[in-house]
Design a protein around this motif. Structure first.
Motif: not given
Length: 304
Positions: A267-273, A300-301
């Motif tokens: 449900r929650y996905t992200t790439t950090t930079e 948060h999730a």
């Protein structure tokens, strides 16, 4: 090196000769065994350590390790943390290991953690973006990918758990070498002209255009803001050529591009930079920014 690259003929994609010449330029600059494997071994008293594959680039051979919750419970949601998909992006690897050592225990009874701290060990040792075949593993998370064994091994690890992941956070960096080395090399490899870009100064996130979850992305940005500065939009309202959809957030189509963050269906996905070359940030801040991002993402999730 702006506009040119010392291998190949402009306008012609690389063949075997050019690939061999590129590979011959790569030199081992640090040790995966000393930096990563030894750290994972020290975590073995608190976590389960799993060898999920081995990368063979003769004469080099690299075991691939993941760290998972020792008290794995089928009733808990799963969280995947990945790093070192691009081997040169150091704070991702260090941040994943630091998270495990310092912060992971407080989530022990709430989530099943699965962490792959260094997906691309050959590239880690050579401070390189690509693998030994001049393939970007973060464009190769696709079924039946033959040129990125790093990506294929991680996908095999994750596949039995698909549908059970609540969150996947993939830890990356954007560096000055993207503009001076890696993007010129990409243009040369593919026989295309190099088009200069602008490196953003600060931390930002890449969300999935098919599942943006902007409230989640913003929660991670706000947590990281307490550690280091957030990259502003450029004069066109963009970061690295993509529209800024919330402060410090841009979107890519994860699965279409074959990105690591698209492999779980979470449900929650992200790439950090993070931006380690900034005069406003230290290497330690970059590591801490990665840890803050992981913790904020999980918090948060779990709150939803």
């Amino acid at each position: 090196m702006a506009g040119s690259y010392p291998i190949g003929v402009p306008g012609q994609a690389w063949g075997a000769t050019e690939l061999a010449a590129w590979r011959a330029r790569q030199r081992r600059q640090r040790s995966y065994s000393e930096d990563v494997v030894s750290a994972i071994e020290r975590l073995g008293a608190r976590f389960e350590v799993v060898q999920y594959g081995r990368i063979e680039y003769p004469p080099d051979s690299y075991p691939l390790f993941a760290v998972r919750s020792r008290d794995w419970r089928d009733g808990l949601p799963c969280v995947l943390v990945t790093a070192g998909v691009h081997g040169y992006e150091t704070s991702g690897v260090r941040g994943a290991l630091l998270f495990l050592d310092r912060e992971a225990a407080r989530y022990a009874d709430r989530v099943n953690l699965l962490v792959a701290p260094c997906v691309s060990p050959w590239a880690y040792e050579r401070i390189q973006r690509w693998n030994a075949q001049a393939v970007d593993p973060n464009r190769a998370f696709r079924e039946h990918s033959q040129q990125a064994p790093e990506s294929a091994a991680l996908m095999r690890l994750v596949e039995p758990l698909r549908g059970r992941f609540l969150l996947h956070i993939d830890l990356h960096e954007t560096t000055d070498s993207d503009e001076t080395e890696f993007r010129p090399a990409l243009a040369a490899r593919d026989g295309k002209p190099f088009e200069p870009g602008q490196i953003p100064d600060g931390f930002y996130l890449v969300g999935d255009s098919e599942n943006p979850q902007l409230v989640f992305q913003s929660a991670v940005i706000e947590a990281v803001r307490r550690v280091t500065h957030i990259a502003p939009a450029d004069a066109r309202g963009q970061i690295i050529g993509s529209p800024v959809v919330a402060p410090g957030v841009i979107l890519y189509p994860f699965r279409e591009l074959g990105l690591c963050a698209g492999i779980t269906g979470a449900r929650y996905t992200t790439t950090t930079e993070v931006y380690p070359d900034s005069p406003r940030a230290t290497p330690e801040q970059c590591d801490e920014a990665q840890v803050a991002a992981v913790c904020a993402a999980i918090d948060h999730a779990l709150s939803q």
